[in-house]
Write an enzyme that holds these catalytic residues in place. Structure first.
Site, PDB file in Angstrom:
ATOM      1  CG  ASP A 134      -2.388   0.496   0.882  1.00 46.22           C
ATOM      2  OD1 ASP A 134      -2.258   1.521   0.405  1.00 46.22           O
ATOM      3  OD2 ASP A 134      -3.074   0.092   0.914  1.00 46.22           O
ATOM      4  CB  SER A 170      -6.081  -6.183   3.288  1.00 47.03           C
ATOM      5  OG  SER A 170      -7.716  -7.512   3.216  1.00 47.03           O
ATOM      6  CE  LYS A 171      -4.761  -0.421  -2.548  1.00 46.12           C
ATOM      7  NZ  LYS A 171      -5.381   0.308  -0.260  1.00 46.12           N
ATOM      8  NE  ARG A 172      -4.057  -9.390   4.452  1.00 48.39           N
ATOM      9  CZ  ARG A 172      -4.080  -8.386   5.207  1.00 48.39           C
ATOM     10  NH1 ARG A 172      -3.247  -7.607   4.627  1.00 48.39           N
ATOM     11  NH2 ARG A 172      -4.322  -8.284   6.807  1.00 48.39           N
ATOM     12  CB  THR A 215      -8.338  -4.307  -2.039  1.00 45.44           C
ATOM     13  OG1 THR A 215      -7.384  -4.389  -0.456  1.00 45.44           O
ATOM     14  CG2 THR A 215      -9.818  -2.899  -1.961  1.00 45.44           C
TER      15      THR A 215
END
Lengths: 265, 265
Positions: free
Chosen positions: A93, B89-91, B115
């Site tokens: 991020d 959480s852009k895993r 996300t």
């Protein structure tokens, strides 16, 4: 001494095995139910051999057992402070949010290094690398079957993973704390990445169950003067036995892998 | 009804604002110290207007306050079940590990969508999309300054983000539960992505503080027959006032943004 220096210290002692602490409840040895107790037994049996430990975040988070992950890392830091711990959480991020993920890894979990996904660019990596004592391990060419879908696509004559490797070496490493994830399942890619990033340590998954060959990995991945690699093994070590001797079996597997590495590095 | 259908239901009620629940302790209104109490006040004041809520994971994890994140999502599910919750959480991990991250988001946190970072390829996305009722929101063209470093690189004549968008539309959406993250700061890219993925909802950050223009975002990002977008605002709404009236101020900002959207969609 930052993470990369600590790893070099381990290499000088001929330690190159990164032990993945990825406990699946269904694979735990008979009679063991607690993730920390399992990890502790593995750690106590291998800490004098391990280059580093790498707990994988999702294995704990999927069960709501983040506290067992914290307990594991704190145990290593307390009892075996010379063995660095990589939190494998593949965070990615930007800006202030990346700084918060760095705090998660380095302050909340007390890890020495964290894996980071570069898709969003420099914004994603630099807030982590500002923690000078800590390590930032950037996904470059991963070991999974679909890794090539985007990572191997050609941009101006070179694959995406080379652009990532070059940026890591040239733009992101001013604090000397960047490493790359390079899978053992792609030996030609590894050779290519080593020439683009001659000085960055490689964290190498994919040996063993995933099919990566150790000898070609070492030839392609090591620094020109040797070392340069953290060879990860998770299931091959931690699930070497399902019986009471699981910790001894983990030690034997670690010794054998280290011996095989030393014959080729 | 899966996540994408639930969002369509919200659109039919002219709700397009995604409220980012990203509390920084230092920005909390005077007299408020508890993250959940802050979120609860914002939610109670805006739930009849919000298209969806999007708590950002790192804001809680950096402080060891994951339980406040869980409490927030459970509160929304209990009191406002028609408003979907996206865990930002852009895993990004593979195979069984991706499944574990899906369990983290959908079971431990009870989120309706998450996300996901596509750098590692289909292996990363499909284990999430197998949860048919849940939404998978894939990073495509992000809103941050360095997003273009890799995402805009040209592969066979088209930028990487278009390859991601096309794969998302054609290969990953068999359960009709994929959306894309497309930043408002890149209007031409957004137009390009909408033509490559005409039917995928867009989650759009970057309006307001980051400089994205609402009108061009709606023209470029909406479906050909309207709707198609979740317009995110975090700080602009949740920190609209630092005083006792912060929840009322958040409602006013949400109303104004929704009104501006409806004039252009």
């Amino acid at each position: 001494m930052n993470f990369n220096e600590a790893i070099r210290d381990q290499w000088r002692q001929q330690k190159h095995v990164c032990i993945g602490l990825d406990p699946f409840p269904e694979y735990l040895p008979n009679g063991i139910t607690d993730l920390f107790e399992f990890n502790k037994a593995i750690i106590d049996a291998t800490a004098d051999l391990a280059c580093c430990y790498k707990p994988q975040f999702a294995h704990y988070a999927a069960l709501g057992k983040e506290h067992k992950l914290k307990e594991t890392i704190h145990y290593i830091k307390k009892h075996y402070p010379s063995v660095p711990v990589i939190l494998d959480s593949k965070r990615g991020d930007i800006g202030s949010t990346a700084t918060m993920y760095a705090k998660e890894a380095f302050e909340q979990y007390a890890a020495d290094a964290v894996t980071v996904n570069p898709y969003m660019g420099s914004d994603t990596v630099l807030p982590f690398s500002e923690f000078k004592d800590k390590g930032v391990i950037v996904l470059c060419r991963t070991s999974n079957p679909s890794a090539s879908e985007f990572q191997n696509q050609s941009i101006e004559g070179e694959p995406l993973y080379i652009h990532v490797a070059r940026k890591a070496q040239q733009d992101w490493n001013s604090n000397n704390n960047i490493s790359l994830v390079v899978g053992a399942t792609a030996p030609q890619e590894m050779k290519h990445i080593r020439s683009a990033a001659p000085k960055l340590p490689f964290l190498i998954p994919g040996i063993g169950a995933q099919g990566g060959d150790l000898k070609s990995t070492l030839i392609n991945g090591r620094f020109s003067d040797g070392d340069g690699v953290m060879i990860n093994s998770s299931r091959g070590i931690i699930y070497a036995s399902k019986e009471k001797d699981f910790a001894d079996a983990a030690r034997r597997e670690t010794e054998q892998l280290q011996l095989a590495i030393n014959q080729n590095i």
